[in-house]
Enzyme design. Sequence first.
Site: not given
Length: 811
Positions: A257, A304
């Site tokens: 674990v 843009d």
Amino acid sequence: MSDILSKFQTSAEGLSESEVQKRQSKYGLNELEEKKPKSLIKLFLEQFIDVLNGLLFVASIAAYAVGDIIDSAVILLAILLNAILGFIQEYRSQKAVEMLKSFTTQESIVRRNSKIQKIESKYLTIGDIVILEEGDKVPADLILIESNDLKVDESFLTGESEPASKDIDDEVHMDSNIISGNAEGVVTKIGMETAIGEIAGMVQEESEDTPLQNKVSKLGKVLSFISIIVCVFVFILELSKGIPIVETFMTAVSLAVAAVPEGLPAVLTLTLALGMQQMAKSNAIVKRLLSVETLGSCTVICSDKTGTLTENKMTVRESYFFNENKTSLIGVLCNNAVINNDEIIGDPTDGAILKYFNNASDDYGSYKRVNEIPLDSNRKMMSCEYTCSEENNIILSKGAPEIILNKSKYIDDNGNIKIITPEIKEMVLKKTGEMANDALRVIGFAYKTKDSLDDEENLIFTGLVGIIDPPKKEAEKAVKECQNAGIKVVMITGDYEITAKAIASELNILTTGKVITGSELEKLSDEEYMEIVEDIEVYARVKPTQKMRIVETLKRKGHIVSMTGDGVNDAPALKKASIGVAMGNGTEVAQEAADMIIEDNNFATIVKAVEEGRKIYDNIKRFVKFQVSTNIGAILTIIGTSLLNLPIPFTPVQLLWINIVMDGPPAQTLGMEGAEKNIMKRKPETGDILNKKVLTRILISGLVMAIGTTGVFLYQTQISTQTKAMTVAFTLFVIYQLFNALNCKSDSEESSKYLYLGIVLSLLLQILIIYIPQLQIIFKTTAIGIADWIMIVITASTIIIVEKIMNRMIK
Ligand code: ADP
Ligand code: MG
């Protein structure tokens, strides 16, 4: 057509508000049902379904069976704590992702009560008149009552990739894309009744793992594999030493674990999801977790001009007329914007022109539009055909001045129609150049009486207007920030070269690099273009279709490219870009193709998102480093003590505690660290987060912990009891973690207080574990003295020293 209108009990003027209300309560909202997210209970219970948890549970039962009630209970408690931690993480990421959905709403333009309005698509009802434009996603099932060359991509329904032409009386379906043209339709079906609703049934949110998530889970698997082998080995070894099987089993399982980084994927997802949420708060809607990752390593932003770097608040500033009345006629009629209480609905360029000419007292009510060749960013012009009382129809055109001029044969000089001479042409172009030099967007106007052909040739030129569109205030600063951060900014525009240059210089985008036009780009071979691509700072008069080539070439040069776009034609380039960015006011088709939507249409927001991306990238590195080095440290410590033929230095409960410290407060807070001070002053980091250098550093940190812990444990076993030796080793290992957390923290002052809090909390609990008698029983610890503490702190601080050395040596 009137059949359809009457069938759905509506008219071309649209429904009245009261009728809309009535129908909405009858038919419900225009929404597709989505699969519900997991319930809280299910989410919580799922946390228990896990191999390690299963083994822990078995260990707990075994402990109970041999009468070890305390251990049994503590293990159960550990299972519960782990589940709660996991639950909180997943719940938070689920919430974060859900919140994002509410940021993206679809809107439609409808005519109700003769008024054109923008509404949320979910409020559409049967009989509504919907206006469709290029780039829209069809919001419901409609039957067309008007169509101008409407082309629709319905490949998702039919599999047919060629756009289909749709005429009056044809049906268009919800979620198809309008590729070109425009139309009006009556809503015939909504929500789940639509074709897509029936096919799809419930809409399932797809979720794909990002490369990083894959990497981390792979790393997790490798570590798990190694630790399982070590655990099996420990199990056998301990058994052979004659230690009871239950105790050995508990030790082996607890070690697994502690050594398996089971919490890692969850923390990773949570960090990305919270990052998305944070970005959304600053108007950047990231659609996929993956893009959060990619944003941080962006090296070029192609932006843009109009609306992203500029305000998109257009105003006609200058004009140059051969015939003002005719220009005014063209300006008002060859125009698709509507002014509604001073608010412009539609294209901002159209809006500015309409506003400018609308003041004229002329009434064009007798003109009726019969046809339109819509504006197209590739053609850069539009035309409309009108009839009026005169015998012949007229064609009215407006667009890029040089394009309109090339299609014109005559000028209308206040009623005198003259052939355009080279002198006249030169004069018009000179005027255009002057306006463009002042950063104005220039539009030319022309018309002709319709002859047999429905073309845009042999036009009669009438004049020019120059439109101002000021740069955004924040844009210049954001450009500077990019330049400091090693991110190149490239401006891409359909606008005129000189206009583009003027604005790019104002924003400092154009510095020492080149300006190139679309037609120049077209002439370059791939090799030639590759040569110069990194020098180009401004692209002018490009067609959206060329953006694809720009993205591809930059990517081939190894760049991580972010590309903005708003039209249908931009969609392929947005898909191709590393991060496709659509604007909030862009078309739905572009938004769908994009990875990120910038709600406020602002370049500065893209840069903000990149910064956030970098911060997240750093934080991921932090907790991966922290957790994995602990895992490795734990495994190596066990291997080391076994090799030295020492007992296991930690009890099962201690190992579970180490695991909680590791997954708990310090780890969680490492994912929330603030940005490094130099975050936008360093070069972009591309490539693998878990690269060799990072892995080497993790391994060295783990090794340092293991050597220190093993060494101190060995020494302690010579001079004191086993319990004392274990307590010192256990405490040392925990303090190592806390110091290691400090190693991983950010240098920002912003949020480290959580980290400090987490560390102090863990330290306090550790002290309680050693000195409170009841906890001593549970954890099998004993009080340790000041000399032991000094030894612990000195040994643990080696990890800080080693980190400092590695900072210099392993860059
Ligand atoms: P950008 O968004 O980069 O400014 P666009 O594709 O919108 O580029 O515009 C490119 C060119 O198309 C403009 O420079 C202008 O000449 C022409 N154009 C743009 N909008 C209109 C419009 N509404 N009507 C006519 N021409 C337009
Ligand atoms: Mg535009």
